[in-house]
Design a protein around this motif. Structure first.
Motif, PDB file in Angstrom:
ATOM      1  N   GLY A  33      22.068 -58.108  34.534  1.00 24.54           N
ATOM      2  CA  GLY A  33      21.372 -58.984  33.590  1.00 24.54           C
ATOM      3  C   GLY A  33      22.312 -59.978  32.934  1.00 24.54           C
ATOM      4  O   GLY A  33      23.325 -60.360  33.497  1.00 24.54           O
ATOM      5  N   MET A  34      21.935 -60.370  31.735  1.00 21.96           N
ATOM      6  CA  MET A  34      22.680 -61.365  30.987  1.00 21.96           C
ATOM      7  C   MET A  34      23.417 -60.666  29.847  1.00 21.96           C
ATOM      8  O   MET A  34      22.800 -60.035  28.989  1.00 21.96           O
ATOM      9  CB  MET A  34      21.716 -62.418  30.443  1.00 21.96           C
ATOM     10  N   ASP A  35      24.720 -60.789  29.820  1.00 21.75           N
ATOM     11  CA  ASP A  35      25.547 -60.113  28.838  1.00 21.75           C
ATOM     12  C   ASP A  35      25.917 -61.086  27.720  1.00 21.75           C
ATOM     13  O   ASP A  35      26.894 -61.814  27.816  1.00 21.75           O
ATOM     14  CB  ASP A  35      26.801 -59.570  29.521  1.00 21.75           C
ATOM     15  N   PHE A  36      25.114 -61.106  26.675  1.00 17.95           N
ATOM     16  CA  PHE A  36      25.390 -61.949  25.516  1.00 17.95           C
ATOM     17  C   PHE A  36      24.726 -61.334  24.297  1.00 17.95           C
ATOM     18  O   PHE A  36      23.593 -60.871  24.364  1.00 17.95           O
ATOM     19  CB  PHE A  36      24.851 -63.368  25.726  1.00 17.95           C
ATOM     20  N   GLU A  37      25.468 -61.292  23.199  1.00 19.54           N
ATOM     21  CA  GLU A  37      24.968 -60.769  21.931  1.00 19.54           C
ATOM     22  C   GLU A  37      25.140 -61.844  20.870  1.00 19.54           C
ATOM     23  O   GLU A  37      26.241 -62.039  20.362  1.00 19.54           O
ATOM     24  CB  GLU A  37      25.754 -59.519  21.539  1.00 19.54           C
ATOM     25  N   PRO A  38      24.066 -62.569  20.525  1.00 17.58           N
ATOM     26  CA  PRO A  38      24.194 -63.593  19.487  1.00 17.58           C
ATOM     27  C   PRO A  38      24.327 -62.940  18.111  1.00 17.58           C
ATOM     28  O   PRO A  38      23.763 -61.875  17.863  1.00 17.58           O
ATOM     29  CB  PRO A  38      22.892 -64.386  19.601  1.00 17.58           C
ATOM     30  N   TYR A  39      25.102 -63.570  17.241  1.00 19.48           N
ATOM     31  CA  TYR A  39      25.264 -63.087  15.868  1.00 19.48           C
ATOM     32  C   TYR A  39      24.159 -63.637  14.983  1.00 19.48           C
ATOM     33  O   TYR A  39      23.434 -64.547  15.374  1.00 19.48           O
ATOM     34  CB  TYR A  39      26.610 -63.539  15.302  1.00 19.48           C
ATOM     35  N   ASP A  40      24.108 -63.130  13.743  1.00 20.74           N
ATOM     36  CA  ASP A  40      23.169 -63.657  12.763  1.00 20.74           C
ATOM     37  C   ASP A  40      23.856 -64.591  11.762  1.00 20.74           C
ATOM     38  O   ASP A  40      23.226 -65.145  10.874  1.00 20.74           O
ATOM     39  CB  ASP A  40      22.417 -62.539  12.040  1.00 20.74           C
ATOM     40  N   LYS A  41      25.174 -64.750  11.919  1.00 19.75           N
ATOM     41  CA  LYS A  41      25.957 -65.702  11.129  1.00 19.75           C
ATOM     42  C   LYS A  41      27.259 -65.957  11.880  1.00 19.75           C
ATOM     43  O   LYS A  41      27.611 -65.212  12.804  1.00 19.75           O
ATOM     44  CB  LYS A  41      26.241 -65.168   9.726  1.00 19.75           C
ATOM     45  N   PHE A  42      27.958 -67.003  11.488  1.00 23.13           N
ATOM     46  CA  PHE A  42      29.230 -67.311  12.133  1.00 23.13           C
ATOM     47  C   PHE A  42      30.292 -66.295  11.721  1.00 23.13           C
ATOM     48  O   PHE A  42      30.238 -65.729  10.621  1.00 23.13           O
ATOM     49  CB  PHE A  42      29.705 -68.721  11.760  1.00 23.13           C
ATOM     50  N   LEU A  43      31.252 -66.070  12.597  1.00 29.86           N
ATOM     51  CA  LEU A  43      32.391 -65.231  12.275  1.00 29.86           C
ATOM     52  C   LEU A  43      33.073 -65.833  11.045  1.00 29.86           C
ATOM     53  O   LEU A  43      33.332 -67.039  11.022  1.00 29.86           O
ATOM     54  CB  LEU A  43      33.348 -65.217  13.472  1.00 29.86           C
TER      55      LEU A  43
END
Length: 176
Positions: A33-43
């Motif tokens: 599949g697609m391996d990506f985990e978006p955050y809910d805010k910037f680092l």
């Protein structure tokens, strides 16, 4: 928000389309599949500086050129590269810093990045050249948020590399 060289705030608010991306289901599907985990805010700025210094071995870098907004399952970071001084955040190129030293420019902007995701390709899949099948939910999302940016993934990556041909070499030159 903290200002950085050039006057742009380091911790800008998360743009609505980026925040909305988190509502989609990302599934690595055991490597298919697609391996990506978006955050809910910037680092945060301090973490941003710390990872870039660790990644490059260069303690002089503060990371102000990047806004990390997600990662892959191995811990590689996806970020906006703040290279266009007169452009808004979502109009900045999207880049990938892999956990094993992979480095790539993925797209010219966030709209094009959405179409990479629509094609089933997360940051590592693009970098490694793994073909994937289009993903209907991500295609719908890209159609809603970036309808004029639709193009095949190979074209998106080629356009980004053509516009910024020295990104990888310049970034690697920062290594110590």
């Amino acid at each position: 928000p903290r200002a950085v060289p050039g006057g742009m705030a380091f911790d800008p608010p998360f743009p609505p389309p980026l925040a909305a991306l988190r509502r989609l289901r990302f599934d690595a599907a055991d490597g298919d599949g697609m391996d990506f985990e978006p955050y809910d805010k910037f680092l945060p700025a301090a973490e941003n500086a710390s990872w870039l210094a660790a990644w490059t071995g260069n303690r002089e870098l503060d990371g102000h050129e990047y806004r990390v907004f997600g990662q892959d399952g191995t811990g590689g970071y996806v970020a906006f590269w703040m290279v266009r001084k007169t452009h808004e955040l979502l109009d900045q190129p999207v880049v990938f810093f892999g956990s094993e030293g992979e480095l790539a420019i993925l797209s010219r902007n966030f709209a094009h990045y959405l179409w990479l995701l629509a094609g089933g390709q997360g940051p590592y899949e693009v970098t490694a050249g793994y073909p994937r099948k289009p993903h209907p939910d991500f295609t719908l999302f890209a159609t809603e948020h970036a309808p004029t940016a639709a193009r095949p993934g190979a074209e998106i990556v080629a356009a980004a590399r053509a516009e910024f041909p020295t990104f990888e070499a310049d970034a690697r030159a920062l290594w110590r």
